[in-house]
Design an enzyme around this catalytic site. Structure first.
Site, mmCIF file in Angstrom:
data_model
loop_
_atom_site.group_PDB
_atom_site.id
_atom_site.type_symbol
_atom_site.label_atom_id
_atom_site.label_comp_id
_atom_site.label_asym_id
_atom_site.label_seq_id
_atom_site.Cartn_x
_atom_site.Cartn_y
_atom_site.Cartn_z
ATOM 1 C CD GLU A 1 -11.947 5.365 4.469
ATOM 2 O OE1 GLU A 1 -11.410 4.865 5.464
ATOM 3 O OE2 GLU A 1 -11.320 5.694 3.445
ATOM 4 C CE LYS B 1 -2.297 4.808 7.089
ATOM 5 N NZ LYS B 1 -3.563 5.086 7.785
ATOM 6 N NE ARG C 1 -2.460 0.970 3.586
ATOM 7 C CZ ARG C 1 -3.158 0.694 4.692
ATOM 8 N NH1 ARG C 1 -4.424 0.337 4.600
ATOM 9 N NH2 ARG C 1 -2.594 0.760 5.876
HETATM 10 N N1 PLP Z 1 -9.319 4.320 6.519
HETATM 11 C C1 PLP Z 1 -8.435 5.276 6.798
HETATM 12 C C2 PLP Z 1 -8.692 6.649 6.284
HETATM 13 C C3 PLP Z 1 -7.281 4.996 7.548
HETATM 14 O O1 PLP Z 1 -6.399 5.954 7.824
HETATM 15 C C4 PLP Z 1 -7.087 3.679 8.007
HETATM 16 C C5 PLP Z 1 -5.916 3.352 8.790
HETATM 17 O O2 PLP Z 1 -4.919 2.929 8.328
HETATM 18 C C6 PLP Z 1 -8.023 2.699 7.665
HETATM 19 C C7 PLP Z 1 -9.140 3.053 6.934
HETATM 20 C C8 PLP Z 1 -7.843 1.264 8.068
HETATM 21 O O3 PLP Z 1 -6.764 0.660 7.367
HETATM 22 P P1 PLP Z 1 -5.921 -0.487 8.012
HETATM 23 O O4 PLP Z 1 -6.871 -1.552 8.371
HETATM 24 O O5 PLP Z 1 -4.969 -0.905 6.961
HETATM 25 O O6 PLP Z 1 -5.249 0.080 9.208
HETATM 26 C C1 COI Z 2 -4.268 3.219 11.572
HETATM 27 O O1 COI Z 2 -5.273 2.577 11.885
HETATM 28 O O2 COI Z 2 -3.141 2.702 11.539
HETATM 29 C C2 COI Z 2 -4.352 4.611 11.226
HETATM 30 O O3 COI Z 2 -3.515 5.060 10.503
HETATM 31 C C3 COI Z 2 -5.468 5.375 11.776
HETATM 32 C C4 COI Z 2 -5.116 6.662 12.463
HETATM 33 C C5 COI Z 2 -4.348 6.500 13.716
HETATM 34 C C6 COI Z 2 -4.591 7.707 11.554
#
Ligand code: PLP
Ligand code: COI
Length: 341
Positions: free
Chosen positions: A226, A190, A88
């Protein structure tokens, strides 16, 4: 660099929250379009030196990742699907015109930062060591164009629940005036610039007693996107629904894992546009992310309507138990998702 410090870190494992604590070591690598990436090195945790004209400070050319190291009941330390974060980040690097971090270097960096901060990994069941890889344009730039030089840094912080109370259902409010991402923008990666604009609506909702906001799509203001920085799920009967990845939603690794896990448990999973009115009529709802893990949603306020989902639903709980069991090494990992450090 000194020898890794032994002994208990100054942390009360029973009262960890999702907040910053300085730990022992971090990883730093330098890169440029001309000469590629240095090998990088582990150094003591310290501030970075940057030009005030650094591209990241002026134009937000940067991204971050988030992942967790956990202690298993038998004392081992594991990461969860780190290669997915590496991929990612590479996708994000392409979108923001930054040199990609090779997957092998990304994995080496997160493993060594975990290892060097091993004493900060909370005991099993008390929390996690959150790893924060960041990649950004570090050299000076006055015109709006990609930097020549880049830094890749990984630091680590021991954390507890993202939402107070862990599995206590949270109350959310649908944002009526703000959107997180638009088609063609950067919502699917991200990018650091995706986060500051959410602070004002989120802060307002929190000051009014909500835990976070739900964003709807920016075009029709009708479909769920989201929950702040976590992905959205709702459950009706035996079927799980989650918004499809249209480019404006971050492809969460927890989201993907829940989809795979739910299917393996015989549940139907539908990835499609989820109208907010449909979500409000569901039996259960939860959000998911590295920081949020699986957080049950107790209520959603949308305009004049407030929908209460009540206590934690059975599907939410079953997914939570199975996912956290695998992540923390308490139950067997049939997917080969965990990597020992
Ligand atoms: N959506 C956003 C905007 C995020 O910043 C995150 C965090 O990383 C997620 C969803 C969830 O992603 P992940 O499960 O990879 O942490
Ligand atoms: C995560 O879940 O790792 C995120 O990046 C969410 C937040 C702390 C920005």
């Amino acid at each position: 660099m000194g020898a890794p410090e032994d002994g208990q870190p100054p942390v009360d494992w029973d009262s960890l929250t999702f907040s910053f604590t300085e730990t022992d070591r971090m990883f730093v690598a330098n890169g440029s379009w001309d000469s590629g990436w240095s090998d990088g090195a582990i150094i003591d945790f310290q501030p970075l030196q940057l030009s005030p004209a650094a591209c990241v400070l002026n134009y937000g050319q940067g991204l971050f990742e988030g992942m967790k190291a956990r202690r298993t009941p038998d004392g081992r330390v594991t990461l969860f699907r780190p290669e997915m974060n590496a991929r990612r980040a590479a996708e994000g690097a392409r979108r923001l015109v930054m040199p990609e971090i090779p997957e092998s270097m990304f994995i080496r960096a997160v493993k060594s930062v975990t290892d060097e901060n091993r004493r900060w990994v909370p005991p099993h069941g008390k929390g996690e060591l959150y790893l924060r890889p960041i990649l950004f344009g570090s050299s000076a730039r006055l015109g709006v164009s990609p930097a020549d030089e880049y830094m890749f840094v990984v630091f680590a912080v021991p954390v507890g629940p993202y939402f107070k109370g862990g599995m206590t259902p949270i109350s959310l409010r649908v944002s009526q005036n703000h959107h997180r991402a638009a088609p063609g923008g950067s919502g699917g990666v991200k990018a650091i610039g995706n986060y500051a604009p959410g602070m004002m609506p989120s802060k307002r909702a929190k000051s009014e007693g909500y835990s976070e906001i739900i964003y709807l799509d920016a075009v029709e203001h009708r479909y769920v996107e989201e929950v702040g920085a976590a992905n959205f799920f709702c459950v009706k009967g035996e079927t799980i629904y989650t918004p499809e990845l249209t480019g404006t939603i971050l492809p969460g690794i927890t989201r993907l894992s829940i989809i795979e896990l739910a299917k393996s448990m015989g549940l139907e999973v539908i990835e499609e546009k989820v109208p907010i009115d449909f979500a409000l009529g569901c039996d259960e709802a939860f959000c998911a992310g590295t920081a949020a893990v699986i957080s049950p949603i107790g209520s959603i306020q949308h305009g004049d309507v407030e929908e209460n989902f009540g206590s934690v639903g059975k599907t939410t709980l079953a997914l939570y138990d199975r996912l956290t069991g695998i992540m923390g090494g308490a139950i067997e990992d049939p997917f080969d998702w965990t990597l020992e450090v």
